[in-house]
Design an enzyme around this catalytic site. Sequence first.
Site, PDB file in Angstrom:
ATOM      1  N   CYS A  14     -10.390  -1.112 -10.118  1.00 33.61           N
ATOM      2  CA  CYS A  14      -9.713  -0.005  -9.424  1.00 33.61           C
ATOM      3  C   CYS A  14      -8.337  -0.395  -8.903  1.00 33.61           C
ATOM      4  CB  CYS A  14     -10.587   0.523  -8.289  1.00 33.61           C
ATOM      5  SG  CYS A  14     -11.042  -0.724  -7.086  1.00 33.61           S
ATOM      6  N   ASP A  66      -5.360  -7.108  -5.060  1.00 27.54           N
ATOM      7  CA  ASP A  66      -5.560  -8.260  -4.182  1.00 27.54           C
ATOM      8  C   ASP A  66      -5.949  -9.504  -4.967  1.00 27.54           C
ATOM      9  OD1 ASP A  66      -4.930  -7.615  -1.517  1.00 27.54           O
ATOM     10  OD2 ASP A  66      -6.604  -6.216  -1.501  1.00 27.54           O
ATOM     11  N   HIS A 106       0.812  -1.208   0.000  1.00 26.95           N
ATOM     12  CA  HIS A 106       0.000   0.000   0.000  1.00 26.95           C
ATOM     13  C   HIS A 106       0.849   1.263   0.000  1.00 26.95           C
ATOM     14  CE1 HIS A 106      -3.397  -2.694   0.736  1.00 26.95           C
ATOM     15  NE2 HIS A 106      -4.007  -1.769   0.021  1.00 26.95           N
ATOM     16  N   GLU A 153     -12.168  -9.155  -5.177  1.00 31.07           N
ATOM     17  CA  GLU A 153     -10.725  -9.288  -4.980  1.00 31.07           C
ATOM     18  C   GLU A 153     -10.356 -10.616  -4.332  1.00 31.07           C
ATOM     19  OE1 GLU A 153      -9.402  -5.828  -2.798  1.00 31.07           O
ATOM     20  OE2 GLU A 153     -11.075  -5.895  -1.425  1.00 31.07           O
TER      21      GLU A 153
HETATM   22  C1  PEP Z   1      -7.091  -3.807  -4.902  1.00 32.95           C
HETATM   23  O1  PEP Z   1      -6.944  -4.733  -4.116  1.00 32.95           O
HETATM   24  O2  PEP Z   1      -6.876  -3.890  -6.129  1.00 32.95           O
HETATM   25  C2  PEP Z   1      -7.528  -2.492  -4.409  1.00 32.95           C
HETATM   26  C3  PEP Z   1      -7.853  -1.535  -5.239  1.00 32.95           C
HETATM   27  O3  PEP Z   1      -7.542  -2.292  -3.079  1.00 32.95           O
HETATM   28  P1  PEP Z   1      -6.242  -2.084  -2.164  1.00 32.95           P
HETATM   29  O4  PEP Z   1      -5.055  -1.929  -3.081  1.00 32.95           O
HETATM   30  O5  PEP Z   1      -6.491  -0.886  -1.336  1.00 32.95           O
HETATM   31  O6  PEP Z   1      -6.179  -3.336  -1.386  1.00 32.95           O
HETATM   32 MG    MG Z   2      -7.722  -4.610  -2.085  1.00 30.57          MG
END
Ligand code: PEP
Ligand code: MG
Length: 752
Positions: free
Chosen positions: A672, A625, A359, A601
């Site tokens: 996303c 994820d 992250h 995810e």
């Molecule tokens: C993902 O898992 O692709 C996502 C957008 O969420 P995060 O990266 O915050 O886990």
């Molecule tokens: Mg995620």
Amino acid sequence: MLTTLRKIVLQFSQEPELDVALKHLVTQVKSAMQTDCCSIYLADYQQQHFLLMASDGLASDSLGHTTIGFTEGLVGLVGQREEPLNVANAKAHPHFKHTPEVQEEELNSFLGTPIIHQRKVIGILSIQQRDARSFNENEEAFLVTLAAQLAMALANADKNIGVNYQEHRPFQQLTGIPGSPGVAMAPMMVIQPKADLQRLPLQKVYASVEQEQRFHKAVLKTRVDFEAMSLKLSGVVGQESLDIFEMYKQLLDSANIGHEVEEKIKTGWCAESALKLVIDHYAMQFEALEERYLRERASDIRDLGNRILFNLQQLSFEEEPLPEEFILVANDVTASMIAEYQHKGMKGIVSLTGSNNSHAAILARAMGLPAIMGINALPLNQVNQQPAIADGYSGDLFISPDNSLIQEYRHLIEEETALSEKVKAVAHQPAITPDGRPIELVLNAGLSAGFEHSQKVGAVGIGLYRTEIPFMNRSCFPSEHEQTLWYKEVLSAFPTQAVTMRTLDVGGDKALPYFPITEDNPFLGWRGIRITLDHPEIFLLQVRAMMRANSEYKNLEVMLPMISGVTEVDDAVRLINQAYHELCTELGQRIAKPRIGIMLEVPGVIYQLKELAQRVDFFSVGSNDLTQYLLAVDRNNARVANIYDYYHPAVLRALNTIAEESHKYLVPLSLCGELASEPAGALLLLAMGYDKLSMNSYNIARVKWVIRHVKMQRAKVMLSHALTLTTAKQVHNYLNEQLEQLGLGGFIRAGM
Ligand code: PEP
Ligand code: MG
């Protein structure tokens, strides 16, 4: 056997000089295995040979001189085959190479095993004996285990052996994992983690007087701390409990520990490393004791060590003013650190751990901050305040760069700016292919900065607002009122377009300082919706705040993270409905009800799309994820970063299936994850039929530029061929070729 092995490896890793460490190693192995000779060779890939580094048994004149080609002799054969070789009569073996200077005439049997680090043979460990006999299974197992353990220590030798590079080279170059594109030029600022001797990397500094002074000050401070602690607690707890402080003070006064730390400092270790070496040594002696009570004292010793370490680190880093601009460096750069330093002059990020989908890296990309991840060889204790260039495209970090390098990088930055200018031209055009297929490009957000910028680059809404980020940089959960104010700010940034807010997604690698979670497998544990359903009070407060903020704007969509089945959706929807009705009653009016969607995810949801489609208004794929869980590869682990790949055929096929099924059930679909912000990824998703792509603001104009230059027809051809390929590498090669043909090669080189 295990104790012997541990002892050998520990002593090896504690020895400052590599040649001395190797010399002790061969002597210890020879004695432990009761054989006549033990030798170690290290690989030199430039010269394509193994160099005999140390031996107890071969002629001492040959050490550091004798080389054996990668394809020569028994040593070369062990390297080529990458497995142990056990021969009773070495001279009779067809690969035997006579090397007169090592004087091995009397040695008949040979057992050699490769030392392999990250699939690469870095050395050979061998034993030899006069008796012409095969070594037994136990001997072979011992040598193989030892070599496997040595691999890591040897691979880190460069870092641990502590050559003070500033004395030898104009600048130091280290390479990590590219985490976020861009180049940062600024002094480094090291943020020290919580004191933990066990995780401390060993470093040398060759400044013993200064280091001894630091150590003494830290000991003094620790003693004062203990006195204050026992004073504060006396009268509150019984005398037995206070005895622990007495014991700590006695340990501190013990001439041995202090003296030994000083001795280590004199050999070149910095105070922290010297302390670690001595404390490890004492703790291990206690851990090996029979009596339980005494054995448990090992943890007291480690605790004491950590307290001194804490004070040592405070001495170095406390109250250090922040430079105007800096590259933030830490063992583990976290999302909360980024949140804390975002407006304080941070120009780039360097993290010793983590990978490009941690992250922290995602946030860095969202903020347009260059980042290097997983650069584990960086000596933290030596680099504070040193000037550096962090190249987030290549993952290279240059410490104390010279003028010519600085000029070169200035030139690169100019090129990058020119490309940005070029793509800016399309910012206010619609994202539509030349043959008329539109796609919505929306924003991934979570930090307060960036909304203004994102409107300028032409986002048409927010596809993912990561609400956990504002939860991080604080000391307790925010109130409903506080949250309402944040959410109003976000909703008002796009008043006429949809804003998708994800409910709190903590756990995994995102921790809240005031809600610690300790788990063996955090990514498979208590994370996202699992936490908030277990804590309805937190969930209800959050969705109430969202809906309260939305009563004015009416553009909210609520998205649920980490959904693995329909029950979680039903439970969450029930809570959202409860909050909605409570709020309507409180406000005395019917307020706008948000659309509710889920993140796809967890791979299990791919097989439940029909049931899920009946319950929600939209799907959004979290490809970060989804990739992690589909390929079973920790997105944060630098060691397996090469396996983590969204272009893996399994991931592409899963994404395609999701698109087909969502169309079948008429559910709007977006993505996303980070894949959406890459030109090749965006083209494939467009061809699959995704309606919306959500990405950080820095990539919206670039992706728009790509979409506006490639026909849907062409994207579909690319997709159908990519889906037939069998490896991630083939997919990468094919897509890069295609982008070059389309005249989009500049985007690949710019690290997008
Ligand atoms: C993902 O898992 O692709 C996502 C957008 O969420 P995060 O990266 O915050 O886990
Ligand atoms: Mg995620």
